[in-house]
Design an enzyme around this catalytic site. Structure first.
Site, PDB file in Angstrom:
ATOM      1  N   ALA A  48       0.836  -1.201   0.000  1.00 23.91           N
ATOM      2  CA  ALA A  48       0.000   0.000   0.000  1.00 23.91           C
ATOM      3  C   ALA A  48       0.869   1.248   0.000  1.00 23.91           C
ATOM      4  O   ALA A  48       1.864   1.324   0.715  1.00 23.91           O
ATOM      5  CB  ALA A  48      -0.913  -0.001   1.217  1.00 23.91           C
ATOM      6  N   GLY A  80       0.860  -5.414   1.020  1.00 19.01           N
ATOM      7  CA  GLY A  80      -0.253  -5.598   0.103  1.00 19.01           C
ATOM      8  C   GLY A  80       0.151  -6.240  -1.204  1.00 19.01           C
ATOM      9  O   GLY A  80      -0.669  -6.895  -1.858  1.00 19.01           O
ATOM     10  N   GLU A 127       4.309  -4.964   7.895  1.00 20.72           N
ATOM     11  CA  GLU A 127       3.430  -3.995   8.557  1.00 20.72           C
ATOM     12  C   GLU A 127       3.742  -3.802  10.029  1.00 20.72           C
ATOM     13  O   GLU A 127       3.638  -2.682  10.555  1.00 20.72           O
ATOM     14  CB  GLU A 127       1.961  -4.422   8.387  1.00 20.72           C
ATOM     15  N   GLU A 149       0.016  -9.797  -0.434  1.00 25.36           N
ATOM     16  CA  GLU A 149      -1.394 -10.169  -0.296  1.00 25.36           C
ATOM     17  C   GLU A 149      -2.062 -10.288  -1.663  1.00 25.36           C
ATOM     18  O   GLU A 149      -2.899 -11.175  -1.884  1.00 25.36           O
ATOM     19  CB  GLU A 149      -2.104  -9.143   0.581  1.00 25.36           C
TER      20      GLU A 149
END
Length: 262
Positions: free
Chosen positions: A69, A113, A136, A116
């Protein structure tokens, strides 16, 4: 393919194969809210387009599949992420299920992300330069697109725990060893390998491939008896399709089948 307004994603076609490229090289293909919206539109079009049978997802450039992200862009675009605006996180992680096969061609960093997003794909092929991580916790935040759920389902729980709790990355060889990716290839051979895999999958009966993927995904959380019933439920309608008959005819005639997705 529909005409979509895209600035941060490239959406191209090669026969029955969709090629989706995350394209923000200056930000290591980090995922902004805008990119999430564009990916959502792309995956919806891919899911609904009967003439597209398999997709390859990759990142632009030589450094990153996606670094995750884009926190700076997300903050500047407002507090709510796209998941607060009716758009699933990263366009796919919590959206409508896509039962067509998706192959990840991981060309560099797949972090947060980005990892992910790769975990949402069915087959993962990585460049020898690729690195994988969920960093994270280093920032005091938590995965937001299914990493805590998909990673322990993809690799041994002890390895997933170490990655999730330390935030430290692993390289492509280790990712292959623990089963996170299907294969590692030299960097220059990544897209040819991914496209060859897409052509191999695309040569199979597309309706049967979709049923197989749906059975696997939906059956993961079912008791075995329910999963077997699901398999029968999804398989029975295939016997009424033109592709089923074509497959049997081609087998008898000792030739390659010519599937039409009907």
């Amino acid at each position: 393919m529909a005409e979509l307004t895209l600035e941060q994603v490239r959406y191209e076609r090669d026969g029955h194969i969709a090629i989706v490229t995350i394209d923000r090289q200056e930000r290591l293909n980090a995922i902004s809210n805008q990119m999430s919206r564009e990916l959502f539109d792309v995956w919806r079009d891919f899911r609904l387009n009967d003439d597209l049978w398999v997709a390859v997802l990759t990142g632009a450039g030589d450094r990153a599949f996606s670094a995750g992200a884009d926190l700076i862009a997300r903050n500047s675009e407002g507090d709510g992420g796209p998941h607060h605006q009716g758009i699933p996180m990263f366009g796919m992680a919590r959206g409508e299920p896509v039962f067509k096969p998706i192959i990840a061609a991981i060309n560099g960093y797949a972090l947060g992300g980005g990892l992910e997003l790769a975990l949402c794909c069915d087959i993962r092929i990585a460049s020898e330069r690729a690195r994988f991580g969920v960093p994270e916790v280093k920032l005091g935040v938590f995965t937001g697109a299914g990493g805590s759920q998909r990673l322990p389902r993809a690799i041994p729980s002890a390895i997933a725990s170490e990655m999730m709790l330390t935030g430290e990355p692993i390289d492509a060889r280790e990712a292959h060893r623990v089963g996170l990716i299907n294969r590692v290839v030299p960097h220059d051979e990544l897209m040819p390998a991914a496209m060859q895999m897409a052509r191999t999958v695309g040569a199979r009966g597309p309706l049967a491939v979709r049923a197989a993927k749906e059975a696997m995904l939906r059956g993961l959380d079912m008791p075995l008896a329910h999963g077997l019933a699901l398999e029968e439920h999804l398989g029975q309608p295939l016997s009424q399709t033109e592709d089923w008959q074509e497959g049997l005819t081609a087998f008898v005639e000792k030739r390659a089948p010519r599937f039409q997705g009907r």
